[in-house]
Design a protein around this motif. Structure first.
Motif, PDB file in Angstrom:
ATOM      1  N   LEU A   6       0.753  -1.461   0.228  1.00  0.00           N
ATOM      2  CA  LEU A   6       0.604   0.075   0.107  1.00  0.00           C
ATOM      3  C   LEU A   6       1.166   1.267  -0.135  1.00  0.00           C
ATOM      4  O   LEU A   6       0.754   1.597  -0.761  1.00  0.00           O
ATOM      5  N   LYS A   7       1.496   1.023   1.205  1.00  0.00           N
ATOM      6  CA  LYS A   7       2.958   3.117   1.078  1.00  0.00           C
ATOM      7  C   LYS A   7       3.551   2.863  -0.319  1.00  0.00           C
ATOM      8  O   LYS A   7       3.932   3.972  -0.919  1.00  0.00           O
ATOM      9  N   ALA A   8       3.760   1.405  -1.189  1.00  0.00           N
ATOM     10  CA  ALA A   8       4.643   1.499  -2.130  1.00  0.00           C
ATOM     11  C   ALA A   8       3.614   2.390  -3.371  1.00  0.00           C
ATOM     12  O   ALA A   8       4.544   2.846  -4.234  1.00  0.00           O
ATOM     13  N   ARG A   9       2.688   2.048  -3.074  1.00  0.00           N
ATOM     14  CA  ARG A   9       1.529   2.832  -3.695  1.00  0.00           C
ATOM     15  C   ARG A   9       1.073   4.412  -3.186  1.00  0.00           C
ATOM     16  O   ARG A   9       0.317   4.787  -4.278  1.00  0.00           O
ATOM     17  N   GLY A  10       2.383   4.690  -2.952  1.00  0.00           N
ATOM     18  CA  GLY A  10       1.758   5.996  -2.402  1.00  0.00           C
ATOM     19  C   GLY A  10       0.459   5.816  -1.449  1.00  0.00           C
ATOM     20  O   GLY A  10      -0.226   7.599  -1.277  1.00  0.00           O
ATOM     21  N   GLY A  11      -0.044   5.037  -0.580  1.00  0.00           N
ATOM     22  CA  GLY A  11      -1.165   5.117   0.347  1.00  0.00           C
ATOM     23  C   GLY A  11      -0.788   5.227   1.858  1.00  0.00           C
ATOM     24  O   GLY A  11       0.581   5.605   2.202  1.00  0.00           O
ATOM     25  N   VAL A  12      -1.605   6.083   2.904  1.00  0.00           N
ATOM     26  CA  VAL A  12      -1.034   6.052   4.067  1.00  0.00           C
ATOM     27  C   VAL A  12      -2.101   5.291   5.226  1.00  0.00           C
ATOM     28  O   VAL A  12      -3.251   5.169   4.610  1.00  0.00           O
ATOM     29  N   VAL A  13      -0.876   4.758   5.989  1.00  0.00           N
ATOM     30  CA  VAL A  13      -2.049   4.131   6.981  1.00  0.00           C
ATOM     31  C   VAL A  13      -1.972   4.899   8.368  1.00  0.00           C
ATOM     32  O   VAL A  13      -1.278   5.589   8.650  1.00  0.00           O
TER      33      VAL A  13
END
Length: 213
Positions: A6-13
């Motif tokens: 997710l983070k590698a695709r620009g997602g934020v947790v």
């Protein structure tokens, strides 16, 4: 691995960040300070509560508590590796390290919340498993409880209500959330984005849609 992807695709947790306001303005949903055209309600036992906050009808989700315990085994040499489920689902047990994991396999209806183990359920599970095994079980090392959430037909729910586009459910996986997550997530992603369905998940979207017949 999923979080890294997710983070590698620009997602934020965002952790410890409750959704206090969920409102729709035309085709756009606003969740607090985030604007989006798609909200995915994957809140487990709280899915209907989150939907209510957004003004969206729920899916009839009912959480059920299940208590699990780890029992000490006096003679570990007698342990065998198989998992055993009683034919009428009155209990199950399996080897866990040098101890025995056991449960009544019960489903007690509860409200969404932090599940706590029920002492009576622990004692009854210990009694039933001891009667079946004769392992000399007398004490519990630890116990915990979890929630298994189902809609009435006990199938997962994936999709949106026709009158509430952009607010989607992915919920109701019961006690198989971890096992079904990879397939159900791929299926849900395809359904919610209008992409081709995964060939290895042969499910009709109508069969898992909210309000299905």
């Amino acid at each position: 691995a999923y979080v890294r992807g997710l983070k590698a695709r620009g997602g934020v947790v965002r952790t410890a960040t409750p959704a206090r306001s969920i409102k729709r303005n035309g085709p756009v949903w606003r969740v607090d300070d985030v604007a989006t055209d798609l909200v995915v309600d994957a809140a487990g036992a709280w899915a209907d509560a989150v939907a209510a906050r957004a003004g969206v009808p729920g899916i009839g989700l009912q959480p059920y508590r299940r208590t699990i315990a780890i029992a000490r085994v006096p003679d570990r040499a007698r342990l065998r590796g198989a998992m055993v489920c009683e034919v009428d689902e009155q209990f199950y047990y399996k080897v866990e390290g040098g101890d025995l994991l056991l449960s009544l396999a019960e489903e007690t209806p509860v409200e969404p919340g932090d599940a706590r183990p029920d002492e009576l359920d622990v004692a009854l599970a210990l009694e039933r498993v001891e009667e079946a095994t004769g392992l000399g079980l007398r004490s519990i090392r630890t116990s915990w409880a979890g929630l298994r959430s189902f809609v009435p037909d006990r199938r997962p729910v994936v999709g949106t209500w026709p009158d509430h586009p952009g607010f989607a459910f992915v919920a109701g996986q019961g006690g198989s959330g971890i096992e079904t997550a990879p397939a159900l997530s791929a299926f849900a992603a395809a359904v919610l984005t209008g992409s081709p369905l995964p060939a290895d998940v042969p499910v009709d979207p109508d069969d898992l849609a909210p309000g299905r017949g």
